[in-house]
Design a protein around this motif. Structure first.
Motif, short mmCIF file in Angstrom:
data_model
loop_
_atom_site.label_atom_id
_atom_site.label_comp_id
_atom_site.label_asym_id
_atom_site.label_seq_id
_atom_site.Cartn_x
_atom_site.Cartn_y
_atom_site.Cartn_z
N LEU A 35 56.54 32.61 21.39
CA LEU A 35 56.35 31.56 21.99
C LEU A 35 58.33 30.99 21.61
N ASP A 44 57.22 25.79 22.10
CA ASP A 44 56.69 25.80 23.17
C ASP A 44 56.36 27.27 23.95
N PHE A 45 55.35 27.81 24.69
CA PHE A 45 54.99 28.58 25.31
C PHE A 45 56.14 29.59 26.14
N VAL A 46 56.79 30.74 25.73
CA VAL A 46 57.33 31.05 26.77
C VAL A 46 56.63 32.52 27.23
N TYR A 57 52.19 36.47 32.32
CA TYR A 57 52.85 34.55 32.07
C TYR A 57 54.14 34.32 31.73
N ALA A 59 56.72 30.96 31.97
CA ALA A 59 56.80 29.18 31.83
C ALA A 59 57.80 29.56 32.22
N ASP A 60 57.58 28.02 33.13
CA ASP A 60 58.36 27.64 34.33
C ASP A 60 60.11 28.16 34.10
N SER A 61 60.20 27.52 33.06
CA SER A 61 61.44 27.35 33.03
C SER A 61 62.12 28.68 32.90
N LYS A 63 60.52 31.82 34.33
CA LYS A 63 60.37 32.59 35.30
C LYS A 63 61.58 33.02 35.76
N THR A 109 48.06 26.39 33.27
CA THR A 109 49.41 26.26 32.09
C THR A 109 49.06 26.95 31.17
N GLY A 111 49.14 27.97 27.06
CA GLY A 111 49.86 26.76 25.87
C GLY A 111 49.84 27.89 24.72
#
Length: 128
Positions: A35, A44-46, A57, A59-61, A63, A109, A111
């Protein structure tokens, strides 16, 4: 107990590798994650990785730029961060949970709420 290492200062476009060693408990029974919390923002989740490492898994940021790995024999989880951007600057935390997150079950998503245990955060600074 979670002990992370590998933070620091890097230029944009560079790479860093974070590691987090666990002591106590059965490491393979915990879903592990990373995180982050940027200045003035919420945590935030990473990334996360399931118990045997079979699923990951992101985060979109992050990927396509970050990779998460675990070595259950060494009780260690890693976060390989490539193509770093200034917006990746944050305090990064290693985290663990003994629960089965809903997002593992239904693909929603990921979390941060499910994580029960946290390591000490370390700062990653990406300069432009």
């Amino acid at each position: 107990q979670l002990q992370a290492s590998g933070g620091g200062l890097v230029q944009a476009g560079g790479s860093l590798r974070r590691s987090c060693a666990s002591s106590g408990g059965t490491f393979s029974s915990y879903l592990m994650g990373w995180l982050r919390q940027a200045p003035g923002k919420e945590r935030d989740f990473v990334a996360a990785i399931t118990w045997s490492g079979g699923s990951t898994y992101f985060a979109d940021s992050v990927k396509g730029r970050f990779t998460i790995l675990r070595d259950n024999a060494k009780n260690t989880v890693y976060l390989q961060m490539n193509s770093l951007k200034p917006e990746d600057t944050a305090v990064y935390y290693c985290a663990a949970t003994g629960q089965v997150p809903q997002w593992v079950v239904d693909g929603t998503t990921p979390g941060v709420e499910v994580f029960e245990f946290w390591g000490q955060g370390t700062l990653v600074t990406v300069s432009s």
